[in-house]
Design an enzyme around this catalytic site. Structure first.
Site, mmCIF file in Angstrom:
data_model
loop_
_atom_site.group_PDB
_atom_site.id
_atom_site.type_symbol
_atom_site.label_atom_id
_atom_site.label_comp_id
_atom_site.label_asym_id
_atom_site.label_seq_id
_atom_site.Cartn_x
_atom_site.Cartn_y
_atom_site.Cartn_z
ATOM 1 N N GLY A 19 17.228 -86.206 77.149
ATOM 2 C CA GLY A 19 16.814 -84.941 76.549
ATOM 3 C C GLY A 19 17.956 -84.078 76.052
ATOM 4 N N ILE A 20 17.846 -82.791 76.348
ATOM 5 C CA ILE A 20 18.839 -81.830 75.864
ATOM 6 C C ILE A 20 20.217 -82.123 76.437
ATOM 7 C CG2 ILE A 20 19.544 -79.406 76.060
ATOM 8 C CD1 ILE A 20 16.614 -78.637 75.608
ATOM 9 N N ASP A 62 21.849 -85.532 93.590
ATOM 10 C CA ASP A 62 20.724 -84.586 93.592
ATOM 11 C C ASP A 62 21.296 -83.192 93.734
ATOM 12 O OD1 ASP A 62 18.512 -83.004 94.015
ATOM 13 O OD2 ASP A 62 17.637 -84.279 95.564
ATOM 14 N N TYR A 155 8.953 -71.532 86.824
ATOM 15 C CA TYR A 155 9.939 -71.920 85.810
ATOM 16 C C TYR A 155 10.473 -70.689 85.086
ATOM 17 C CZ TYR A 155 11.793 -74.445 81.733
ATOM 18 O OH TYR A 155 12.606 -74.934 80.733
ATOM 19 N N LYS A 159 14.369 -69.527 85.028
ATOM 20 C CA LYS A 159 15.133 -69.422 83.780
ATOM 21 C C LYS A 159 15.514 -67.970 83.477
ATOM 22 C CE LYS A 159 15.351 -73.721 82.378
ATOM 23 N NZ LYS A 159 16.664 -74.416 82.284
#
Length: 252
Positions: A19-20, A62, A155, A159
């Site tokens: 992904g990103i 992790d 979330y 963020k």
């Protein structure tokens, strides 16, 4: 030398296997940097390193194992034989539940990954960057940091916490040669995004209609913004959060 180059820099990217994170790694390498990808999934990390070539390394770990996270800087520097000068806090998990369905355990899990893990890693690397009076820390925030999105309360909280961390860290460490910034990506193309929107065309239409550029972004769009923020071209920029979203944060 172009001020947008990263020659001689080593970047540690969490969640860097896909992904990103992988898009950022691709762009960093094209700009001349070495990258160390950290993540939980060994197979994805191995595939990413094979794609990226000799300037890429990987560490399976992790980020919620905090003693392991605190030692990650040592591992990365031993692996590449030099200091980590760029840290990209990108690792995260997503949780889509209504606020009333989100349990304390759900919330805690999201915060541990995004906030506490990022803090543990950043705090372990900052003394080295400060000692060298050279470094850049980048947090990958979200549109959920900037406006309300339903069913992502944990979330969004995590963020949004990045915004406060960016500003506080920037005021603490920028006088000592370390810059701290963030990127807030919009809707970025990925297998997960395509699967989600492919099953919900009405949602895809809403997203595209609200996005002035009328399309989804690509991981490398975030990657090149990251190159800029970590390069000498942005040497007077700290405490900023750059939306890379096709204009969705100002769309109507």
């Amino acid at each position: 030398m172009s001020p947008y180059r990263l020659d001689g820099e080593t970047a540690l990217i969490t969640g860097g296997g896909t992904g990103i994170g992988l898009g950022i790694a691709r762009c960093f390498i094209q700009a001349g940097a070495r990258v160390v990808l950290a993540g939980r999934r060994q197979e994805e990390l191995d595939a990413a390193v094979r794609e990226l070539g000799q300037k890429a390394f990987r560490i399976a770990m992790d980020i919620t194992n905090f003693p392991e996270t605190a030692a990650l800087g040592d591992q990365a520097e031993a692996l590449v034989g030099g200091p980590v000068s760029i840290l990209v806090n990108n690792a995260g998990i997503h949780l889509k539940k209504t606020a009333t369905d989100t349990t304390v355990e759900d919330f805690e899990s999201v915060l541990r990954t995004h906030v506490l893990g990022a803090h543990a890693l950043t705090a372990s690397l900052l003394p080295r960057m400060i000692a060298r009076r050279h470094g850049s820390v980048l947090f990958i925030a979200s549109m959920a940091s900037l406006f309300g999105i339903p069913k992502v309360i944990a979330y969004s909280a995590a963020k949004s916490a990045y915004l406060g961390m960016i500003r506080t860290l920037a005021t603490e460490v920028s006088p000592q040669g370390v810059r701290v910034n963030g990127i807030a990506p919009g809707w970025i193309t990925s297998p997960m995004t395509q699967a989600a929107l492919g099953q919900d065309p009405a949602r895809r239409d809403r997203i595209l209609n609200r996005t002035p550029m009328g399309r989804l972004g690509e991981a490398e769009d975030v990657g090149w913004a990251a190159v800029y923020l970590c390069s000498p071209a942005a040497k007077f920029l700290t405490g900023a959060v750059l939306p890379v979203d096709g204009g969705i944060s100002i769309g109507f």
